[in-house]
Design a protein around this motif. Sequence first.
Motif, PDB file in Angstrom:
ATOM      1  N   LEU A   8       1.032  -1.141  -0.210  1.00  0.00           N
ATOM      2  CA  LEU A   8      -0.010  -0.002  -0.018  1.00  0.00           C
ATOM      3  C   LEU A   8       0.926   1.178  -0.062  1.00  0.00           C
ATOM      4  CD1 LEU A   8      -2.795   1.427   0.240  1.00  0.00           C
ATOM      5  CD2 LEU A   8      -2.569   1.027   2.566  1.00  0.00           C
ATOM      6  N   PHE A   9       0.699   1.985  -0.993  1.00  0.00           N
ATOM      7  CA  PHE A   9       1.577   3.382  -1.094  1.00  0.00           C
ATOM      8  C   PHE A   9       0.707   4.598  -0.646  1.00  0.00           C
ATOM      9  CE2 PHE A   9       2.991   0.470  -4.241  1.00  0.00           C
ATOM     10  CZ  PHE A   9       4.706   0.623  -4.148  1.00  0.00           C
ATOM     11  N   LEU A  10       1.255   5.079   0.465  1.00  0.00           N
ATOM     12  CA  LEU A  10       0.538   6.330   1.264  1.00  0.00           C
ATOM     13  C   LEU A  10       1.235   7.514   0.709  1.00  0.00           C
ATOM     14  CD1 LEU A  10       0.785   4.806   4.922  1.00  0.00           C
ATOM     15  CD2 LEU A  10      -1.397   4.661   3.176  1.00  0.00           C
ATOM     16  N   LEU A  11       0.311   8.270   0.020  1.00  0.00           N
ATOM     17  CA  LEU A  11       0.796   9.659  -0.550  1.00  0.00           C
ATOM     18  C   LEU A  11       0.930  10.799   0.062  1.00  0.00           C
ATOM     19  CD1 LEU A  11      -0.915   9.443  -4.178  1.00  0.00           C
ATOM     20  CD2 LEU A  11       1.008   8.447  -3.522  1.00  0.00           C
ATOM     21  N   ASP A  12       2.006  11.475   0.194  1.00  0.00           N
ATOM     22  CA  ASP A  12       2.123  12.838   0.731  1.00  0.00           C
ATOM     23  C   ASP A  12       1.447  13.813  -0.175  1.00  0.00           C
ATOM     24  OD1 ASP A  12       2.746  15.089   2.198  1.00  0.00           O
ATOM     25  OD2 ASP A  12       5.084  14.522   2.041  1.00  0.00           O
ATOM     26  N   ALA A  13       1.049  14.910   0.368  1.00  0.00           N
ATOM     27  CA  ALA A  13       0.261  15.933  -0.176  1.00  0.00           C
ATOM     28  C   ALA A  13       1.120  16.469  -1.461  1.00  0.00           C
ATOM     29  CB  ALA A  13      -0.224  16.829   0.550  1.00  0.00           C
ATOM     30  N   ASN A  14       2.531  16.527  -1.217  1.00  0.00           N
ATOM     31  CA  ASN A  14       3.190  17.114  -2.163  1.00  0.00           C
ATOM     32  C   ASN A  14       3.292  16.275  -3.626  1.00  0.00           C
ATOM     33  OD1 ASN A  14       5.348  14.903  -1.774  1.00  0.00           O
ATOM     34  ND2 ASN A  14       5.934  16.323  -0.221  1.00  0.00           N
ATOM     35  N   VAL A  15       2.979  14.858  -3.424  1.00  0.00           N
ATOM     36  CA  VAL A  15       3.086  14.126  -4.620  1.00  0.00           C
ATOM     37  C   VAL A  15       1.847  14.864  -5.681  1.00  0.00           C
ATOM     38  CG1 VAL A  15       2.800  11.792  -5.482  1.00  0.00           C
ATOM     39  CG2 VAL A  15       3.865  12.374  -3.537  1.00  0.00           C
ATOM     40  N   ILE A  16       0.777  14.883  -5.233  1.00  0.00           N
ATOM     41  CA  ILE A  16      -0.230  15.577  -5.873  1.00  0.00           C
ATOM     42  C   ILE A  16      -0.048  16.984  -6.332  1.00  0.00           C
ATOM     43  CG2 ILE A  16      -2.607  16.169  -6.113  1.00  0.00           C
ATOM     44  CD1 ILE A  16      -2.097  13.231  -5.793  1.00  0.00           C
ATOM     45  N   ILE A  17       0.439  17.749  -5.658  1.00  0.00           N
ATOM     46  CA  ILE A  17       0.539  19.257  -5.879  1.00  0.00           C
ATOM     47  C   ILE A  17       1.934  19.197  -6.956  1.00  0.00           C
ATOM     48  CG2 ILE A  17       1.610  21.368  -5.070  1.00  0.00           C
ATOM     49  CD1 ILE A  17       0.217  20.505  -2.314  1.00  0.00           C
ATOM     50  N   HIS A  18       2.992  18.672  -6.630  1.00  0.00           N
ATOM     51  CA  HIS A  18       4.040  18.588  -7.499  1.00  0.00           C
ATOM     52  C   HIS A  18       3.683  18.046  -8.959  1.00  0.00           C
ATOM     53  CE1 HIS A  18       7.265  18.843  -4.385  1.00  0.00           C
ATOM     54  NE2 HIS A  18       6.280  20.023  -4.251  1.00  0.00           N
ATOM     55  N   ALA A  19       3.005  16.781  -8.860  1.00  0.00           N
ATOM     56  CA  ALA A  19       2.385  16.304 -10.188  1.00  0.00           C
ATOM     57  C   ALA A  19       1.737  17.298 -11.286  1.00  0.00           C
ATOM     58  CB  ALA A  19       1.752  15.003  -9.849  1.00  0.00           C
ATOM     59  N   TYR A  23       4.979  18.393 -13.394  1.00  0.00           N
ATOM     60  CA  TYR A  23       5.313  17.396 -14.590  1.00  0.00           C
ATOM     61  C   TYR A  23       4.043  16.567 -15.169  1.00  0.00           C
ATOM     62  CZ  TYR A  23       6.247  15.222 -10.253  1.00  0.00           C
ATOM     63  OH  TYR A  23       6.239  14.903  -8.897  1.00  0.00           O
ATOM     64  N   TYR A  24       2.950  16.471 -14.364  1.00  0.00           N
ATOM     65  CA  TYR A  24       1.655  15.564 -15.017  1.00  0.00           C
ATOM     66  C   TYR A  24       0.560  16.736 -14.811  1.00  0.00           C
ATOM     67  CZ  TYR A  24       4.906  11.561 -14.872  1.00  0.00           C
ATOM     68  OH  TYR A  24       5.843  10.590 -15.163  1.00  0.00           O
ATOM     69  N   HIS A  25       0.661  17.917 -15.433  1.00  0.00           N
ATOM     70  CA  HIS A  25      -0.524  18.739 -15.345  1.00  0.00           C
ATOM     71  C   HIS A  25      -1.859  17.975 -15.863  1.00  0.00           C
ATOM     72  CE1 HIS A  25      -3.178  22.031 -16.352  1.00  0.00           C
ATOM     73  NE2 HIS A  25      -2.472  22.937 -15.253  1.00  0.00           N
ATOM     74  N   MET A  26      -2.859  18.199 -15.274  1.00  0.00           N
ATOM     75  CA  MET A  26      -4.061  17.634 -15.579  1.00  0.00           C
ATOM     76  C   MET A  26      -4.381  17.524 -16.967  1.00  0.00           C
ATOM     77  SD  MET A  26      -6.358  17.878 -11.981  1.00  0.00           S
ATOM     78  CE  MET A  26      -6.989  16.278 -11.947  1.00  0.00           C
ATOM     79  N   ASP A  27      -4.431  18.704 -17.359  1.00  0.00           N
ATOM     80  CA  ASP A  27      -4.749  18.953 -18.797  1.00  0.00           C
ATOM     81  C   ASP A  27      -3.893  18.293 -19.770  1.00  0.00           C
ATOM     82  OD1 ASP A  27      -6.979  20.498 -18.154  1.00  0.00           O
ATOM     83  OD2 ASP A  27      -6.204  22.389 -18.256  1.00  0.00           O
ATOM     84  N   ARG A  28      -2.540  18.360 -19.669  1.00  0.00           N
ATOM     85  CA  ARG A  28      -1.775  17.745 -20.329  1.00  0.00           C
ATOM     86  C   ARG A  28      -1.447  16.259 -20.451  1.00  0.00           C
ATOM     87  NH1 ARG A  28       1.906  21.688 -18.308  1.00  0.00           N
ATOM     88  NH2 ARG A  28       0.999  23.571 -18.907  1.00  0.00           N
ATOM     89  N   VAL A  29      -1.374  15.727 -19.108  1.00  0.00           N
ATOM     90  CA  VAL A  29      -1.209  13.933 -19.017  1.00  0.00           C
ATOM     91  C   VAL A  29      -2.371  13.467 -18.105  1.00  0.00           C
ATOM     92  CG1 VAL A  29       0.359  12.175 -18.219  1.00  0.00           C
ATOM     93  CG2 VAL A  29       1.250  14.673 -18.921  1.00  0.00           C
ATOM     94  N   PRO A  30      -3.709  13.745 -18.832  1.00  0.00           N
ATOM     95  CA  PRO A  30      -4.721  13.039 -17.800  1.00  0.00           C
ATOM     96  C   PRO A  30      -4.586  11.497 -17.481  1.00  0.00           C
ATOM     97  CG  PRO A  30      -5.386  13.660 -20.000  1.00  0.00           C
ATOM     98  CD  PRO A  30      -3.948  14.135 -19.988  1.00  0.00           C
ATOM     99  N   GLU A  31      -3.541  10.695 -18.321  1.00  0.00           N
ATOM    100  CA  GLU A  31      -3.603   9.364 -18.296  1.00  0.00           C
ATOM    101  C   GLU A  31      -3.001   9.291 -16.764  1.00  0.00           C
ATOM    102  OE1 GLU A  31      -2.078  11.082 -20.774  1.00  0.00           O
ATOM    103  OE2 GLU A  31      -2.763  10.377 -22.513  1.00  0.00           O
TER     104      GLU A  31
END
Length: 174
Positions: A8-19, A23-31
Amino acid sequence: MPDEQKKLFLLDANVIIHAHDYYYHMDRVPEFWRWLEFHAENGSIRMPLETIDEVQGGDKAQHASWAKSREIRDILVLQEEFDANLLNRVLDHGYGPDLNEIEIDKVGKDPFLVAYGLRDPDNRVVVSNEVPKPTARRKNRKVPNVCADMGVRCCNVYSLLHELDFRTDWRDHV
């Protein structure tokens, strides 16, 4: 031989914010965001409630709206009560005994994340983009250093992507 328990991988908030921001903006890399949702649905990725509440960015930030949406919270939030004994252990041994209110405010919700990892250190991995800083003391400790001190595995988002095999055509490989 008993079945091996799934990590089970537990995500820190910075994973979502930084992504989203870097590097993985929701509009550019929705995958990437669908991939996160897929792994949340199958139980490989979770965020403690205390951590998901740190995902901020204002009303117009897509990643904040995504994380706060009911359907995402229903699949992404770790459905466990925090263990006060584990939390206190993380605070005392990971940051320092007798932290004052200012220091506790400074460490934020990170001790919760580590404590959830400590609940099952053989099968849980904390994912944080914080950079280790071994010389930091008390309120300035970084998640990877606290995890190491507490015996909890910690990795960054790139290790997560490797372990769960993210690719833009990931759906063709599940």
